[in-house]
Write a protein that holds these residues in place. Sequence first.
Motif, PDB file in Angstrom:
ATOM      1  N   ARG A 104      32.739  37.348  91.414  1.00 34.26           N
ATOM      2  CA  ARG A 104      32.464  38.239  90.290  1.00 34.26           C
ATOM      3  C   ARG A 104      30.995  38.130  89.897  1.00 34.26           C
TER       4      ARG A 104
ATOM      5  N   THR B 176      31.730  42.079  86.414  1.00 32.80           N
ATOM      6  CA  THR B 176      32.693  42.768  87.279  1.00 32.80           C
ATOM      7  C   THR B 176      33.988  41.970  87.284  1.00 32.80           C
TER       8      THR B 176
ATOM      9  N   ASP C 208      36.291  43.715  94.043  1.00 29.57           N
ATOM     10  CA  ASP C 208      35.475  43.935  95.235  1.00 29.57           C
ATOM     11  C   ASP C 208      34.432  42.828  95.351  1.00 29.57           C
TER      12      ASP C 208
ATOM     13  N   VAL D 269      30.917  41.164  95.588  1.00 29.97           N
ATOM     14  CA  VAL D 269      29.568  41.483  95.113  1.00 29.97           C
ATOM     15  C   VAL D 269      28.570  40.505  95.733  1.00 29.97           C
TER      16      VAL D 269
ATOM     17  N   TYR E  26      22.608  45.456  92.615  1.00 28.51           N
ATOM     18  CA  TYR E  26      23.404  44.559  93.453  1.00 28.51           C
ATOM     19  C   TYR E  26      24.180  45.367  94.480  1.00 28.51           C
TER      20      TYR E  26
ATOM     21  N   GLU F 198      27.912  45.950  96.534  1.00 28.84           N
ATOM     22  CA  GLU F 198      29.352  45.728  96.390  1.00 28.84           C
ATOM     23  C   GLU F 198      30.065  46.250  97.644  1.00 28.84           C
TER      24      GLU F 198
END
Length: 439
Positions: free
Chosen positions: A190, A205, A209, A211, A225, A227
Motif C-alpha cells: 500500500r 491506497t 493493486d 504500487v 507512482y 500501479e
Amino acid sequence: MTFKMTRRQLVGATAAGLAAAPLSRAFAQVRVQVDQGNFQPIPIAIPNFVAGGQGDGEVSAGIASVITNNLKRSGLFAPIDQAAYIERISNIDVPPQFPSWRQINAQALVTGRATRQGDGRLKAEFRLWDVPAAQQLTGQQYFTSPESWRRVAHIISDQIYERLTGEKGYFDSRVVFVDESGPATRRVKRLAIMDQDGANVRYLTRGADLVLTPRFSPSTQEITYMEFGGGDPRVYLFNVETGQREIVGNFPGMSFAPRFSPDGQRIIMSLQQGGNSNLYVMDLRSKSTTRLTDTPAIDTSPSYAPDASRICFESDRGGKPQIYVMAAGGGAAQRISFGDGSYSTPVWSPRGDYIAFTKQGGGQFAIGIMKPDGSGERILTSGFHNEGPTFAPNGRVVMFFRDLGAGPHLFTVDISGRNELQVPTPGFASDPAWSPLLS
C-alpha cells in the motif's frame, strides 16, 4: 487537520521580547561545524515547555519531546538528560540562570511555552539561548489548531537547526513509502505517507493493486507512482492534500520510475519497448511526450538536477548498469560511475552537489554519493540488500531501505556516512521518497 495547515498559517509575527539577537563570538566557537570529520555533537538542553494554562501540560511536554527527538536523530546535537537540569524553567519571559546551564555543559538552551487561546487555537512560543555568551539567539511564536502541535514542534526544530548549523532544516517534511504487510508470498503493498520521524502514518491506497516507485513533486504536495492492476501498469498523480488521483497516461509496454521535474510541470520516466527501454518526458498540461534517449540498451531511473538543466540516469549501454549524466533535453550522455560493480537508482540532491546511488558488487549492496562529475565517491553504508536512496530537503541526510531477509525497513544516514538510524514504521516498508519542506 495537520496536513492541511500551511506554514504561513502557522507562523505568527515575531513576538515582542522574542527578537533575534546577533550571533555572539562565544557561541560562534561552539556552533555545529557539520562538515568537519571529527566534529562533536553540540550539547543542548530542551526542558519541557511551560504550560500556559490548565490542560496544556501534555502538549507542552510533547513539543519538547519532538524537538529533542528531531535534534538527537540528526546526529548533530546531544540533548542533555532532563534529570541533570539544575534550574526548572517556569517563566520564559525572564532570562535563564546561565551559570546553572553552564554547570551541566549546555552550549545551547531552548525554552518555550504552549497556551490554549480563548478562540481555541494553540499559541506556541520558543526562545533559543546561547549559554556561554548568556544571550538570546532567536525567538518566535506560532498560532495553530491544537491537533497541529507536532507540526509546530517540527518547525521550531528547523529554526533551531538552521540557527546553529547555518543550513536549512528538514524536520517539517514528510515521506511517502510502500507499506508492506502479509506473508512474503502474498505481500500486500500500500502507498503510505508519514512525517519524517515516522509519526502520523496515513494510507493512500487500499492494497488491491501493486504500487511501486512513489516520488514527490519538488514543488507541490503531489506524488507520482506506478500501479499494477488489471493489465498494463499505469502512472498516476496523487494530490496528498485533496486525495484526488488521476492517470498521467497509458503507455505502450512497461513504464518505470516516474519522477517529477523540479517545477512539477513534467514527468520523466522509462518506457520499455521490446528488450530495451528509453527515457521519455511528458508535459503534464499538454500530455505531449518527448523521447530523450534512443539506444538498444536499458535506460531507466532518471532524475533531474535541481536547476532542471541535466538529468542523471542508469544505463547498461556499457555492458552493466552505470550512472550517466546528460542535458535535460537529451543528447550525448557522459558516464560518471567507474568503480567496481554496478550502479543503479541515481537521484540528484536537492542542493545539486551530489548524486546518491545504489552500488552492487561482491555480494554487497551499498548506498553512496558522488559529485555530478563522478568525483568524490563515498560509500555511506554497505550490507545485505540496501536500495532506493532519497535525499532530505536540505540534502544533508539520505533515507533508503534495507531487507535483511524477513522484509524491508527504512533507514537514514548522514551524507558524511555517520549516524545510521532505523526509521520507525508500522510494518515492513520500502521505496521511500522524501517530500520538500511543507509550505
